[in-house]
Structures are given as C-alpha cells and as structure tokens.
Design a protein around this motif. Structure first.
Motif, PDB file in Angstrom:
ATOM      1  N   LYS A  34       0.862  -1.179   0.000  1.00  0.00           N
ATOM      2  CA  LYS A  34       0.000   0.000   0.000  1.00  0.00           C
ATOM      3  C   LYS A  34       0.898   1.228   0.000  1.00  0.00           C
ATOM      4  O   LYS A  34       1.850   1.315   0.761  1.00  0.00           O
ATOM      5  CB  LYS A  34      -0.894   0.000   1.245  1.00  0.00           C
ATOM      6  N   HIS A  35       0.590   2.172  -0.862  1.00  0.00           N
ATOM      7  CA  HIS A  35       1.405   3.372  -0.990  1.00  0.00           C
ATOM      8  C   HIS A  35       1.368   4.170   0.305  1.00  0.00           C
ATOM      9  O   HIS A  35       0.309   4.464   0.843  1.00  0.00           O
ATOM     10  CB  HIS A  35       0.890   4.236  -2.151  1.00  0.00           C
ATOM     11  N   HIS A  36       2.569   4.504   0.818  1.00  0.00           N
ATOM     12  CA  HIS A  36       2.660   5.327   2.027  1.00  0.00           C
ATOM     13  C   HIS A  36       2.606   6.799   1.638  1.00  0.00           C
ATOM     14  O   HIS A  36       3.232   7.217   0.663  1.00  0.00           O
ATOM     15  CB  HIS A  36       3.965   5.028   2.771  1.00  0.00           C
ATOM     16  N   ARG A  37       1.861   7.583   2.405  1.00  0.00           N
ATOM     17  CA  ARG A  37       1.700   8.992   2.067  1.00  0.00           C
ATOM     18  C   ARG A  37       3.017   9.757   2.137  1.00  0.00           C
ATOM     19  O   ARG A  37       3.222  10.705   1.386  1.00  0.00           O
ATOM     20  CB  ARG A  37       0.666   9.640   2.994  1.00  0.00           C
ATOM     21  N   ASN A  38       3.912   9.376   3.049  1.00  0.00           N
ATOM     22  CA  ASN A  38       5.211  10.040   3.136  1.00  0.00           C
ATOM     23  C   ASN A  38       6.171   9.359   2.163  1.00  0.00           C
ATOM     24  O   ASN A  38       6.460   8.176   2.295  1.00  0.00           O
ATOM     25  CB  ASN A  38       5.759   9.951   4.565  1.00  0.00           C
ATOM     26  N   ARG A  58      -1.312  -3.110  -4.102  1.00  0.00           N
ATOM     27  CA  ARG A  58      -2.295  -4.116  -3.683  1.00  0.00           C
ATOM     28  C   ARG A  58      -3.627  -3.984  -4.411  1.00  0.00           C
ATOM     29  O   ARG A  58      -4.463  -4.883  -4.331  1.00  0.00           O
ATOM     30  CB  ARG A  58      -2.518  -4.036  -2.177  1.00  0.00           C
ATOM     31  N   ASP A  59      -3.856  -2.881  -5.156  1.00  0.00           N
ATOM     32  CA  ASP A  59      -5.099  -2.716  -5.903  1.00  0.00           C
ATOM     33  C   ASP A  59      -5.021  -3.285  -7.316  1.00  0.00           C
ATOM     34  O   ASP A  59      -5.958  -3.110  -8.102  1.00  0.00           O
ATOM     35  CB  ASP A  59      -5.476  -1.228  -5.984  1.00  0.00           C
ATOM     36  N   THR A  77      -3.468  -9.879 -11.798  1.00  0.00           N
ATOM     37  CA  THR A  77      -2.031  -9.625 -11.641  1.00  0.00           C
ATOM     38  C   THR A  77      -1.383 -10.711 -10.792  1.00  0.00           C
ATOM     39  O   THR A  77      -0.257 -11.151 -11.067  1.00  0.00           O
ATOM     40  CB  THR A  77      -1.802  -8.247 -10.995  1.00  0.00           C
ATOM     41  N   VAL A  78      -2.089 -11.154  -9.746  1.00  0.00           N
ATOM     42  CA  VAL A  78      -1.581 -12.230  -8.888  1.00  0.00           C
ATOM     43  C   VAL A  78      -1.373 -13.502  -9.707  1.00  0.00           C
ATOM     44  O   VAL A  78      -0.306 -14.135  -9.650  1.00  0.00           O
ATOM     45  CB  VAL A  78      -2.552 -12.489  -7.720  1.00  0.00           C
ATOM     46  N   ILE A  79      -2.377 -13.878 -10.485  1.00  0.00           N
ATOM     47  CA  ILE A  79      -2.298 -15.103 -11.287  1.00  0.00           C
ATOM     48  C   ILE A  79      -1.185 -14.994 -12.324  1.00  0.00           C
ATOM     49  O   ILE A  79      -0.415 -15.940 -12.539  1.00  0.00           O
ATOM     50  CB  ILE A  79      -3.655 -15.388 -11.951  1.00  0.00           C
ATOM     51  N   ARG A  80      -1.056 -13.830 -12.943  1.00  0.00           N
ATOM     52  CA  ARG A  80      -0.003 -13.628 -13.946  1.00  0.00           C
ATOM     53  C   ARG A  80       1.381 -13.764 -13.315  1.00  0.00           C
ATOM     54  O   ARG A  80       2.279 -14.395 -13.884  1.00  0.00           O
ATOM     55  CB  ARG A  80      -0.172 -12.252 -14.587  1.00  0.00           C
ATOM     56  N   ALA A  81       1.556 -13.185 -12.120  1.00  0.00           N
ATOM     57  CA  ALA A  81       2.848 -13.269 -11.440  1.00  0.00           C
ATOM     58  C   ALA A  81       3.181 -14.714 -11.093  1.00  0.00           C
ATOM     59  O   ALA A  81       4.340 -15.145 -11.217  1.00  0.00           O
ATOM     60  CB  ALA A  81       2.835 -12.405 -10.182  1.00  0.00           C
ATOM     61  N   LEU A  82       2.190 -15.490 -10.649  1.00  0.00           N
ATOM     62  CA  LEU A  82       2.423 -16.895 -10.315  1.00  0.00           C
ATOM     63  C   LEU A  82       2.763 -17.704 -11.563  1.00  0.00           C
ATOM     64  O   LEU A  82       3.666 -18.549 -11.544  1.00  0.00           O
ATOM     65  CB  LEU A  82       1.186 -17.475  -9.629  1.00  0.00           C
ATOM     66  N   LYS A  83       2.071 -17.460 -12.665  1.00  0.00           N
ATOM     67  CA  LYS A  83       2.346 -18.189 -13.900  1.00  0.00           C
ATOM     68  C   LYS A  83       3.745 -17.910 -14.429  1.00  0.00           C
ATOM     69  O   LYS A  83       4.302 -18.725 -15.173  1.00  0.00           O
ATOM     70  CB  LYS A  83       1.298 -17.831 -14.963  1.00  0.00           C
ATOM     71  N   GLY A 137       6.262 -17.911 -12.604  1.00  0.00           N
ATOM     72  CA  GLY A 137       7.190 -18.646 -11.752  1.00  0.00           C
ATOM     73  C   GLY A 137       7.479 -18.006 -10.412  1.00  0.00           C
ATOM     74  O   GLY A 137       8.333 -18.494  -9.668  1.00  0.00           O
ATOM     75  N   ASN A 138       6.791 -16.924 -10.083  1.00  0.00           N
ATOM     76  CA  ASN A 138       6.998 -16.256  -8.801  1.00  0.00           C
ATOM     77  C   ASN A 138       6.183 -16.922  -7.697  1.00  0.00           C
ATOM     78  O   ASN A 138       5.224 -17.651  -7.964  1.00  0.00           O
ATOM     79  CB  ASN A 138       6.604 -14.785  -8.909  1.00  0.00           C
ATOM     80  N   SER A 139       6.564 -16.644  -6.472  1.00  0.00           N
ATOM     81  CA  SER A 139       5.807 -17.079  -5.302  1.00  0.00           C
ATOM     82  C   SER A 139       5.356 -15.847  -4.543  1.00  0.00           C
ATOM     83  O   SER A 139       5.929 -14.764  -4.698  1.00  0.00           O
ATOM     84  CB  SER A 139       6.672 -17.969  -4.401  1.00  0.00           C
ATOM     85  N   LEU A 140       4.333 -15.989  -3.717  1.00  0.00           N
ATOM     86  CA  LEU A 140       3.813 -14.830  -2.996  1.00  0.00           C
ATOM     87  C   LEU A 140       3.168 -15.245  -1.692  1.00  0.00           C
ATOM     88  O   LEU A 140       2.850 -16.419  -1.477  1.00  0.00           O
ATOM     89  CB  LEU A 140       2.831 -14.042  -3.863  1.00  0.00           C
ATOM     90  N   PHE A 141       2.973 -14.252  -0.829  1.00  0.00           N
ATOM     91  CA  PHE A 141       2.227 -14.430   0.415  1.00  0.00           C
ATOM     92  C   PHE A 141       0.761 -14.090   0.162  1.00  0.00           C
ATOM     93  O   PHE A 141       0.457 -13.053  -0.442  1.00  0.00           O
ATOM     94  CB  PHE A 141       2.758 -13.506   1.507  1.00  0.00           C
ATOM     95  N   TYR A 142      -0.119 -14.968   0.632  1.00  0.00           N
ATOM     96  CA  TYR A 142      -1.556 -14.685   0.571  1.00  0.00           C
ATOM     97  C   TYR A 142      -2.074 -14.620   2.002  1.00  0.00           C
ATOM     98  O   TYR A 142      -1.930 -15.574   2.770  1.00  0.00           O
ATOM     99  CB  TYR A 142      -2.299 -15.773  -0.213  1.00  0.00           C
ATOM    100  N   LEU A 143      -2.654 -13.478   2.365  1.00  0.00           N
ATOM    101  CA  LEU A 143      -3.139 -13.245   3.726  1.00  0.00           C
ATOM    102  C   LEU A 143      -4.666 -13.159   3.696  1.00  0.00           C
ATOM    103  O   LEU A 143      -5.232 -12.141   3.278  1.00  0.00           O
ATOM    104  CB  LEU A 143      -2.544 -11.946   4.292  1.00  0.00           C
ATOM    105  N   PRO A 144      -5.352 -14.226   4.112  1.00  0.00           N
ATOM    106  CA  PRO A 144      -6.807 -14.265   3.980  1.00  0.00           C
ATOM    107  C   PRO A 144      -7.573 -13.728   5.181  1.00  0.00           C
ATOM    108  O   PRO A 144      -8.799 -13.855   5.245  1.00  0.00           O
ATOM    109  CB  PRO A 144      -7.076 -15.764   3.830  1.00  0.00           C
ATOM    110  N   ASP A 145      -6.866 -13.133   6.163  1.00  0.00           N
ATOM    111  CA  ASP A 145      -7.522 -12.821   7.434  1.00  0.00           C
ATOM    112  C   ASP A 145      -8.101 -11.417   7.518  1.00  0.00           C
ATOM    113  O   ASP A 145      -8.738 -11.080   8.518  1.00  0.00           O
ATOM    114  CB  ASP A 145      -6.551 -13.052   8.599  1.00  0.00           C
ATOM    115  N   GLN A 146      -7.923 -10.571   6.492  1.00  0.00           N
ATOM    116  CA  GLN A 146      -8.543  -9.253   6.538  1.00  0.00           C
ATOM    117  C   GLN A 146     -10.011  -9.339   6.167  1.00  0.00           C
ATOM    118  O   GLN A 146     -10.456 -10.254   5.476  1.00  0.00           O
ATOM    119  CB  GLN A 146      -7.815  -8.279   5.617  1.00  0.00           C
TER     120      GLN A 146
END
Length: 309
Positions: free
Chosen positions: A160-164, A185-186, A191-197, A199-208
């Motif tokens: 998320k873009h920080h204001r400062n 994050r918007d 974009t997530v699926i494209r990044a995974l295809k 060959g990248n890996s990522l964190f998925y946080l489902p608790d928000q």
C-alpha cells in the motif's frame, strides 16, 4: 509503477531531501542506528516505552481489545489485558527493529532468520509449480519475506502506498533489497495469477475483512468472521501449490515454519472459508500475542449482531 511495467518501483530522488522530509529522514536514521542494537536491547527499549505509548495507541488498543474479547471469550479480562500488553510490546519491538532489514548484512539476517520445514518447500519446487504461502498478519511477516528471498526464491509482494515518500522509499527498499518485485495491492487477482504463472511465489493473507459482498461467514476462534474464499481459484488458475507458513520471534531469532501443502480446490465456498480460518487459527496459535489484533478483523458482522468497533 510505469507504463511499461505493472511493478511498483520507488526510486530515490533528490526531492526527497527537501526540508519538509527531514523529520522522516531523522526517523529513518534512528531506525538504521537501532538496527545495530541487539534484539534483546530493542526489546528492553520497547518495554521502557510501553507506558509512554499506551495513551498514543488508544484506538488500535480498543480494536485489539474488542478482537480478543470476541475471539477468546474463555479468557478472563485480566488474561486478555496481559495478552494485550505483550501484543503492544511485540509491536514496539518490531517497529524499533525494522531498520535491520534495510541495513544489516545478508550474513547477519541469515543467522537471525531461521526457516523450518524446508522439505515441504523443496517438494513444491521440485514439482515445478509456483507457491502461494498462506500466512496470517504476524509482526514477523516482513522477516519471513526477506528470509525466503535471500534463499533465492522468486517472490512478489503487494504494498500500500505510504503517504510520506521517504517512508515509502524506505519500506519498499527493505522489501526488495535481496530480490523480488512489488505490486500495488489494488492491481487485482489477474495480476496475482499472472505473477504466479511467471514462476513467482507470494504471500496470501486471507484474514482481513473485505466486506460482505463476496465473503462467507465461518468460525474464527470464538467468533464468526467474513472470509473471502478466492485462494482456490487463484491456485487452480495458476497451478500453484499452497503452503501454510507461520512466523514469530523466539528469543533473538525469527522462526519461520513451513507446513505441508494444503488443498482447497475441491471445496465449496463455505468449506473453503472455514478451512482458511482453521489454518489461520492454527498458525496464529503458535505466537498468539504476535498477531496484528489491531486490524478490524471482525468489522463485518452476521445479520442481527452488533458492531464491535
């Protein structure tokens, strides 16, 4: 982010040295100095700042208090307040130590960050599939990302873009210092699926809490929580393996633990939401007073239930 690439990049520019940003640079310099203080020294400093910071954290403390009351109704008020004190102490210790990810050496961080369960990671890599790490919002989350990146795992993160702009540059620098890419994050699921295809890996946080529109209510500790059941679609479309991961501070070390692969592709929406919340409960319970209970996790309530915040 540029027109040629969806990646989120923040380059240093001379305008960041303008006088209005000098207080931010002082804070960055202070964090960089604290990075050379041993972890137990920062923990001691955080303990000294605890009473001073409590009046400044009334809103997040109120949110955390409501979350703990809803999720741990079996605990007494005194037990929850003790947990809240430990939570605030861990938050302060983490904040005081963020500079180490930006300035300390690879050798130091490799010694500080210990990763368990590498066999599960190796099996996922041997399959040739990208990896989705299923993780809760723990205070040691940034250390987990850096630890995996230092191992050579291609990682992408969402920010998320920080204001400062100074803090924005500093935060992004520490996250991709040893490799990886960032996206805003918007950018969305595509974009997530494209990044995974790729060959990248990522964190998925489902608790928000993403609101009631596409969420399902499922048990979360002692409460009902609105959970977005989309990880099965992401895994199915990208061919990714889902590995649960926990992170926490244990003494002078950051302990990362990778668990066996999780399959949710065959579940319906409610069962997927329930499975995700069960995983969150299990991972959080390893370090319950190091979880970001300050988040409005239970903002969306089932029909007829009163608001918590």
């Amino acid at each position: 982010m540029t027109q040629d690439s969806p990646c989120y990049r923040v380059a240093f520019h001379r305008r960041l040295l303008a006088p209005q940003y000098w207080p931010a640079w002082l804070a960055v310099g202070f964090l960089s100095l604290l990075a050379w203080l041993p972890p137990r020294g920062r923990q001691g400093l955080a303990a000294g700042l605890l009473m001073l910071c409590r009046p400044l954290c009334r809103k997040p403390m109120r949110i955390a208090r409501a979350n703990l009351a809803a999720c741990y109704p079996q605990l007494s008020r005194e037990e929850r307040e003790a947990m809240l004190n430990r939570l605030l102490h861990c938050f302060l210790s983490t904040a005081l130590g963020m500079g180490e990810l930006a300035v300390r050496s690879r050798e130091y961080l490799s010694e500080r960050i210990q990763i368990q369960g590498l066999g599960h990671l190796q099996r996922a890599q041997d399959s040739g599939k990208p990896i989705i790490f299923l993780v809760p919002h723990m205070f040691a989350l940034e250390h987990a990302g850096v630890g995996l990146t230092m191992m050579g795992l291609p990682m992408v993160g969402f920010v998320k873009h920080h204001r400062n702009p100074v803090f924005n540059w500093f935060a992004c620098r520490q996250r991709i210092r040893f490799g990886g890419e960032l996206f805003h994050r918007d950018m969305g699921i595509a974009t997530v699926i494209r990044a995974l295809k790729q060959g990248n890996s990522l964190f998925y946080l489902p608790d928000q809490d993403h609101g009631p529109r596409q969420s399902e209510f499922a048990p979360f500790f002692g409460a009902q929580k609105a959970t977005l059941p989309v990880i099965s679609r992401i895994a199915r479309c990208s061919g990714a393996v889902i590995l649960p991961l926990s992170s926490g501070y244990v003494g002078d070390r950051v302990q990362i633990r990778i668990d066996p692969a999780l399959s949710v592709e065959s579940l319906d929406r409610y069962d997927e939401a329930r499975a995700l919340n069960q995983q969150m409960e299990r991972l959080i319970s390893r370090h319950p007073d190091q979880y970001m209970w300050f988040l409005k996790l239970l903002k969306t309530r089932p029909e007829g239930e009163a608001r918590l915040y």
